[in-house]
Design an enzyme around this catalytic site. Structure first.
Site, PDB file in Angstrom:
ATOM      1  N   SER A 153       0.733  -0.855  -0.146  1.00 21.63           N
ATOM      2  CA  SER A 153       0.387  -0.154   0.001  1.00 21.63           C
ATOM      3  C   SER A 153       0.618   1.278   0.372  1.00 21.63           C
ATOM      4  O   SER A 153       2.146   1.162   0.212  1.00 21.63           O
ATOM      5  CB  SER A 153      -0.692   0.680   1.140  1.00 21.63           C
ATOM      6  OG  SER A 153      -0.048   0.122   2.508  1.00 21.63           O
ATOM      7  N   LEU A 174       3.217   4.489   0.104  1.00 23.99           N
ATOM      8  CA  LEU A 174       4.286   4.740  -0.158  1.00 23.99           C
ATOM      9  C   LEU A 174       5.215   3.940  -0.264  1.00 23.99           C
ATOM     10  O   LEU A 174       6.180   3.670  -1.445  1.00 23.99           O
ATOM     11  CB  LEU A 174       4.869   5.583   0.933  1.00 23.99           C
ATOM     12  CG  LEU A 174       4.495   6.891   1.067  1.00 23.99           C
ATOM     13  CD1 LEU A 174       5.182   7.917   2.654  1.00 23.99           C
ATOM     14  CD2 LEU A 174       4.344   7.564  -0.026  1.00 23.99           C
ATOM     15  N   ASP A 202       4.922  -7.928   3.885  1.00 27.77           N
ATOM     16  CA  ASP A 202       3.889  -6.760   4.294  1.00 27.77           C
ATOM     17  C   ASP A 202       3.007  -8.203   4.722  1.00 27.77           C
ATOM     18  O   ASP A 202       3.150  -9.276   4.754  1.00 27.77           O
ATOM     19  CB  ASP A 202       3.127  -6.636   2.858  1.00 27.77           C
ATOM     20  CG  ASP A 202       2.353  -5.125   4.066  1.00 27.77           C
ATOM     21  OD1 ASP A 202       1.726  -5.285   4.594  1.00 27.77           O
ATOM     22  OD2 ASP A 202       2.635  -3.955   3.172  1.00 27.77           O
ATOM     23  N   ASP A 251       6.593  -9.962   9.122  1.00 27.96           N
ATOM     24  CA  ASP A 251       6.357  -8.797  10.048  1.00 27.96           C
ATOM     25  C   ASP A 251       7.146  -8.237  11.185  1.00 27.96           C
ATOM     26  O   ASP A 251       7.989  -8.769  11.531  1.00 27.96           O
ATOM     27  CB  ASP A 251       5.389 -10.020  11.638  1.00 27.96           C
ATOM     28  CG  ASP A 251       4.977  -8.153  12.304  1.00 27.96           C
ATOM     29  OD1 ASP A 251       4.822  -7.896  12.540  1.00 27.96           O
ATOM     30  OD2 ASP A 251       3.875  -9.616  13.370  1.00 27.96           O
ATOM     31  N   CYS A 307       9.366   1.263   4.348  1.00 27.82           N
ATOM     32  CA  CYS A 307       8.113   1.959   4.461  1.00 27.82           C
ATOM     33  C   CYS A 307       8.057   1.618   5.120  1.00 27.82           C
ATOM     34  O   CYS A 307       6.528   2.007   6.370  1.00 27.82           O
ATOM     35  CB  CYS A 307       7.837   2.105   3.010  1.00 27.82           C
ATOM     36  SG  CYS A 307       8.291   3.244   2.007  1.00 27.82           S
ATOM     37  N   TYR A 359       5.038   8.772  18.056  1.00 26.20           N
ATOM     38  CA  TYR A 359       5.335   8.929  16.301  1.00 26.20           C
ATOM     39  C   TYR A 359       6.492   9.872  15.969  1.00 26.20           C
ATOM     40  O   TYR A 359       7.746   9.754  14.861  1.00 26.20           O
ATOM     41  CB  TYR A 359       4.216   9.242  15.214  1.00 26.20           C
ATOM     42  CG  TYR A 359       4.195   9.324  14.146  1.00 26.20           C
ATOM     43  CD1 TYR A 359       4.460   8.028  13.206  1.00 26.20           C
ATOM     44  CD2 TYR A 359       4.255  10.768  13.026  1.00 26.20           C
ATOM     45  CE1 TYR A 359       4.658   8.630  11.745  1.00 26.20           C
ATOM     46  CE2 TYR A 359       4.551  10.335  11.943  1.00 26.20           C
ATOM     47  CZ  TYR A 359       4.626   9.312  11.395  1.00 26.20           C
ATOM     48  OH  TYR A 359       5.130   9.241   9.632  1.00 26.20           O
ATOM     49  N   LYS A 370      10.296   8.958  14.808  1.00 28.88           N
ATOM     50  CA  LYS A 370      10.240   8.931  13.008  1.00 28.88           C
ATOM     51  C   LYS A 370      12.040   9.924  13.292  1.00 28.88           C
ATOM     52  O   LYS A 370      12.841   9.634  12.587  1.00 28.88           O
ATOM     53  CB  LYS A 370       9.711   9.540  12.688  1.00 28.88           C
ATOM     54  CG  LYS A 370       8.273   8.558  12.214  1.00 28.88           C
ATOM     55  CD  LYS A 370       8.738   7.495  11.713  1.00 28.88           C
ATOM     56  CE  LYS A 370       7.574   7.478  10.461  1.00 28.88           C
ATOM     57  NZ  LYS A 370       7.929   5.992   9.658  1.00 28.88           N
ATOM     58  N   PHE A 401       0.971  12.986   2.535  1.00 27.58           N
ATOM     59  CA  PHE A 401       0.880  12.010   1.030  1.00 27.58           C
ATOM     60  C   PHE A 401      -0.537  11.824   0.706  1.00 27.58           C
ATOM     61  O   PHE A 401      -0.911  10.970   1.617  1.00 27.58           O
ATOM     62  CB  PHE A 401       2.318  11.332   0.861  1.00 27.58           C
ATOM     63  CG  PHE A 401       2.846  11.832   0.146  1.00 27.58           C
ATOM     64  CD1 PHE A 401       3.365  11.274  -0.869  1.00 27.58           C
ATOM     65  CD2 PHE A 401       4.137  12.234   1.239  1.00 27.58           C
ATOM     66  CE1 PHE A 401       5.355  12.355  -1.626  1.00 27.58           C
ATOM     67  CE2 PHE A 401       5.093  13.180   1.138  1.00 27.58           C
ATOM     68  CZ  PHE A 401       5.818  13.009  -1.035  1.00 27.58           C
ATOM     69  N   THR A 443      -2.037   8.995   0.731  1.00 26.69           N
ATOM     70  CA  THR A 443      -1.757   7.594   0.735  1.00 26.69           C
ATOM     71  C   THR A 443      -3.357   7.294   0.412  1.00 26.69           C
ATOM     72  O   THR A 443      -4.094   8.592   1.311  1.00 26.69           O
ATOM     73  CB  THR A 443      -1.160   7.183   1.640  1.00 26.69           C
ATOM     74  OG1 THR A 443      -1.847   7.837   3.216  1.00 26.69           O
ATOM     75  CG2 THR A 443       0.534   7.436   2.060  1.00 26.69           C
TER      76      THR A 443
END
Length: 264
Positions: A16, A18, A37, A58, A85, A167, A171, A200, A202
């Protein structure tokens, strides 16, 4: 590093957003792409569309990632390009108001730990396991380059908003991996970089277009220029450039239309 037909690549989160765009762009360069994924249905479908392979992986589980790399290498050969990603995280303020009991409540350490596992530790896991495989492969160009690893950070690494303590900080940790890891791996000819995407379009964000068109319009207007959300293909274009330009190393790229996120 010249991207040549038949060269192998791994893209996590390739089912999915990016990751999907990155897998598609690398395949368009002739690379054999392995998608990692947990979304089996879309992963299988997209892998078939680009002539690649899908592996249920995973990123939170060490053995799952080890097995994924082993299966991808058996199918396509040693990856020369890895793009990470995939992520998992939670959201919450350090302290929030407890409406039921009154007073403040703290974001549980366990929820922070989950985000650290799903963002920062997973990034190290994928990058280091890929680097181990790359380091044991033959150098193929005049620079002695064996591979390129690109991690996905976020503009939240620098502009973390209210509710993004997990987050944003994790990051930022992804960005913090880049230079020391690039230096650790320099003698093996392995490059490490990261990209910090802004807002973005997405699938997650596109869902807002119908649910809350006013918010959607506000998000588009918040980007200085161009006044729209980023296209996943624009992220993927940078991924290809990073992989193919051997002089890009130890760098963190903002890709955001000049946006700077406000506190909320």
């Amino acid at each position: 590093m010249k991207l040549e037909s038949g060269m192998a690549a791994v893209v996590t989160g390739g089912a999915s957003g990016l990751g999907h765009a990155s897998a598609k762009a690398l395949a368009a360069q002739g690379l054999k792409v392995a998608i990692f994924d947990i979304n089996d249905e879309d992963g299988e479908k997209y892998a078939a569309e680009i002539g690649g392979t899908f592996h249920h992986v995973d990123i939170m589980d060490e053995q799952s990632v080890v097995d994924g790399f082993a299966a991808a290498r058996a199918a396509n050969g040693q990856e020369r390009v890895t793009v990470h990603c995939a992520m998992a995280s939670k959201r919450g303020k350090t302290l929030g108001w407890d409406k039921e009991k009154g007073g403040y409540k703290r974001l549980p350490t366990e929820e922070y730990e989950f985000g650290a596992q799903g963002i920062l530790i997973a990034s190290y896991r994928v990058a280091s396991l890929s680097a181990l495989g790359m380091a044991n492969s033959e150098a193929v160009n005049e620079d002695g380059e064996r591979g390129s690893i690109t991690l996905t950070a976020s503009v939240a690494a620098q502009d973390g908003q209210i509710g993004q303590v997990i987050y944003g900080s994790c990051k930022a940790g992804v960005n913090g991996l880049v230079l020391p890891m690039a230096r650790d791996l320099m003698d093996m000819g392995i490059r490490v970089n990261s990209v910090m995407p802004g807002i973005f379009a997405t699938p997650l964000m596109l869902g807002m277009k119908d649910r809350n068109p006013q918010m959607w319009d506000q998000l588009n207007a918040s980007v200085p220029f161009p006044k729209r959300l980023g296209h996943p293909e624009e992220f993927a274009s940078l991924i290809v450039q990073i992989a193919s330009n051997s002089y890009i190393n130890g760098h963190q790229f903002r890709l955001d239309g000049a946006i700077r996120m406000p506190p909320r």
